[in-house]
Scaffold this motif. Structure first.
Motif, mmCIF file in Angstrom:
data_model
loop_
_atom_site.group_PDB
_atom_site.id
_atom_site.type_symbol
_atom_site.label_atom_id
_atom_site.label_comp_id
_atom_site.label_asym_id
_atom_site.label_seq_id
_atom_site.Cartn_x
_atom_site.Cartn_y
_atom_site.Cartn_z
ATOM 1 N N TYR A 118 -58.265 63.742 -22.098
ATOM 2 C CA TYR A 118 -58.263 64.891 -21.199
ATOM 3 C C TYR A 118 -57.043 65.749 -21.473
ATOM 4 O O TYR A 118 -56.035 65.280 -22.000
ATOM 5 N N TYR A 119 -57.157 67.018 -21.112
ATOM 6 C CA TYR A 119 -56.041 67.945 -21.279
ATOM 7 C C TYR A 119 -55.000 67.691 -20.192
ATOM 8 O O TYR A 119 -55.332 67.562 -19.030
ATOM 9 N N ASP A 120 -53.742 67.669 -20.610
ATOM 10 C CA ASP A 120 -52.669 67.405 -19.666
ATOM 11 C C ASP A 120 -51.470 68.267 -20.047
ATOM 12 O O ASP A 120 -50.465 67.772 -20.546
ATOM 13 N N PRO A 121 -51.552 69.583 -19.822
ATOM 14 C CA PRO A 121 -50.521 70.469 -20.352
ATOM 15 C C PRO A 121 -49.144 70.286 -19.744
ATOM 16 O O PRO A 121 -48.144 70.502 -20.408
ATOM 17 N N SER B 207 -55.061 68.170 -15.076
ATOM 18 C CA SER B 207 -55.883 67.580 -16.129
ATOM 19 C C SER B 207 -57.309 68.098 -16.044
ATOM 20 O O SER B 207 -57.806 68.448 -14.976
ATOM 21 N N SER B 208 -57.945 68.131 -17.173
ATOM 22 C CA SER B 208 -59.358 68.486 -17.227
ATOM 23 C C SER B 208 -59.968 67.774 -18.413
ATOM 24 O O SER B 208 -59.278 67.361 -19.332
ATOM 25 N N PHE C 81 -61.670 66.730 -21.836
ATOM 26 C CA PHE C 81 -61.568 67.214 -23.208
ATOM 27 C C PHE C 81 -62.968 67.587 -23.680
ATOM 28 O O PHE C 81 -63.845 66.747 -23.830
ATOM 29 N N ARG D 165 -52.551 69.608 -28.848
ATOM 30 C CA ARG D 165 -53.590 70.020 -27.900
ATOM 31 C C ARG D 165 -53.282 69.563 -26.482
ATOM 32 O O ARG D 165 -54.130 69.661 -25.600
ATOM 33 N N ASN D 166 -52.058 69.032 -26.251
ATOM 34 C CA ASN D 166 -51.661 68.576 -24.911
ATOM 35 C C ASN D 166 -52.652 67.572 -24.334
ATOM 36 O O ASN D 166 -53.086 67.678 -23.185
ATOM 37 N N LEU D 167 -52.989 66.587 -25.139
ATOM 38 C CA LEU D 167 -53.964 65.586 -24.724
ATOM 39 C C LEU D 167 -53.279 64.350 -24.139
ATOM 40 O O LEU D 167 -52.192 63.964 -24.567
ATOM 41 N N SER D 168 -53.939 63.755 -23.175
ATOM 42 C CA SER D 168 -53.562 62.448 -22.641
ATOM 43 C C SER D 168 -54.805 61.579 -22.632
ATOM 44 O O SER D 168 -55.892 62.012 -22.975
ATOM 45 N N ASN E 156 -48.876 65.666 -28.551
ATOM 46 C CA ASN E 156 -49.665 65.415 -27.348
ATOM 47 C C ASN E 156 -48.815 64.686 -26.307
ATOM 48 O O ASN E 156 -47.606 64.523 -26.478
#
Length: 429
Positions: free
Chosen positions: A50-53, A58-59, A61, A92-95, A115
């Motif tokens: 998921y995105y974790d900027p 979060s949202s 991926f 991509r700021n992923l978690s 990330n």
């Protein structure tokens, strides 16, 4: 007779046809159709990331369209038979979890740099990726001990585990002491199987307990090494003379380590280098400026070594230097007109040293120069107006010198590329 000859020819051809087909070259133009056993791990990966900027929002991926062939997905590379051989999900700021990647046993390149995984490496099965040649996990908030399993990847050519604390700066959290360290296994155990390694980046990895024998081990095991980057690793000097055995070494980066002084064979170590970075290494004494005349050297950064002394040499025509950073050192002397021979120079950073005398008019010959920092010296005389029309110049710092004279008119915007100009604390009119 012709009929008999035709029948014999047909018989011979039919007998040898299977043999000819068996020797036909493989079809290399086949479309890359994603195999089911390759698609499934990728779908799991998308589900668990998921995105974790900013560590606060979060949202899911959703980079990949599940209704299309996975070999066409962004960041995914397949071979001609539909096997996934490359994954690049960098910055991509992923978690989340990427466990399913380790079911892609044909994988050769994995890039997860930049990330926010914020975890240890212990729960991952890197040893399953036997075909991996390139692994980049830099700047992704991994911490704790580096896994010994990574040392089982005997085909590795490039390994980057650097700057794990970068993501904390990137997300506004400032300094965080959590980073990777290399103690058990020790450095020798970790690299002993990585004999094909040509690039090793361990910047900001804590290997302070390995200082004593690190260079010796490196020169004995990693004979193919071309890039060695160990900035801010807690290494204590002096720089090892054994690095001269690395006959392919072209890039040496040791910034931020208290090396203190250079070995007697330093020129031998650096004779094949293209890039050298020894910034903030607590160096003192005289720097052997002969390295500036090496036909291969393109970039040198020895800045922030306040006690390091030296003078610029006479540069020959067509010197290869592209970047020279000496700021906050004790370099002194006059700036020679031979600086104009550095035709490929883009960055000249000589601020806050002890240079004196006039600014060489030959600097106007440096058509590729982008950054010119001469501030904080004892430079005198006037400024040549040609400096303001250098075609590529973006930043010029001449402040805090003893320059005098009159500046009547600056070039108009159409003839100058300068974006920042510092000329304070001088006697201009």
């Amino acid at each position: 007779m012709n009929t008999l000859h035709s029948l014999i020819s047909l018989f011979v051809f039919s007998c040898f046809l299977p043999l000819l087909l068996s020797f036909s070259p493989p079809q290399t133009h086949l479309p890359m159709q994603c195999l089911d056993d390759q698609r499934a791990p990728l779908l799991q990966l998308q589900h668990h990331l998921y995105y974790d900027p900013n560590f606060t929002f979060s949202s899911n991926f959703d980079l990949w369209d599940v209704n299309t062939d996975c070999c066409s997905w962004e960041g995914v590379t397949c071979d001609a038979y539909g096997h996934v051989v490359g994954i690049d999900l960098s910055y991509r700021n992923l978690s989340g979890s990427f466990h399913s990647i380790f079911n892609l046993h044909r994988l050769q390149r994995l890039n997860l740099a930049g990330n926010n995984f914020n975890t240890t490496l212990f729960s991952y099965g890197f040893h399953k990726l036997k075909n991996l040649t390139h692994l980049n996990l830099s700047s992704s908030c991994f911490h704790g001990q580096i896994l010994v399993e990574i040392s089982y990847l005997t085909r590795l050519v490039s390994l980057d585990l650097s700057y794990q604390d970068d993501c904390f700066w990137r997300n506004g959290y400032g300094y965080n002491s959590a980073t990777l360290k290399l103690e058990k296994p020790n450095f020798k155990t970790f690299i002993k199987n990585l004999k094909f390694l040509t690039e090793l980046y361990l910047d900001s990895v804590d290997i302070s307990t390995q200082s004593a024998k690190l260079c010796e081990t490196t020169s004995l095991v990693l004979s193919n090494l071309r890039v060695l980057s160990l900035s801010n690793c807690g290494l204590k000097g002096p720089l090892c003379s054994s690095l001269s055995r690395l006959s392919f070494l072209s890039k040496l980066i040791l910034d931020g380590n208290p090396i203190s002084y250079l070995p007697p064979n330093f020129l031998e170590i650096t004779s094949r280098l293209v890039s050298l970075c020894l910034r903030n290494c607590n160096l003192s004494g005289h720097f052997p400026t002969e390295i500036l005349l090496s036909p291969k050297i393109q970039s040198i950064d020895i800045s922030f070594n306040h006690q390091l002394m030296g003078q610029l040499p006479e540069f020959p025509a067509n010197n290869a230097l592209q970047s020279l950073s000496l700021y906050f050192t004790n370099f002194s002397g006059k700036l020679s007109q031979s600086i104009g021979n550095l035709k490929f120079l883009t960055d000249l950073e000589l601020h806050y040293c002890n240079f004196f005398g006039p600014i060489p008019s030959s600097i106007a010959n440096l058509s590729h120069l982008v950054n010119l920092y001469l501030g904080g010296n004892k430079l005198s005389d006037s400024i040549h107006s040609s400096l303001f029309t250098l075609p590529s110049l973006k930043i010029m710092d001449l402040g805090e010198n003893q320059l005098v004279g009159k500046i009547d008119e600056f070039p108009n915007a159409s003839s100058s590329s300068i974006e920042r100009l510092y000329i304070g604390n001088m006697l201009f009119q």
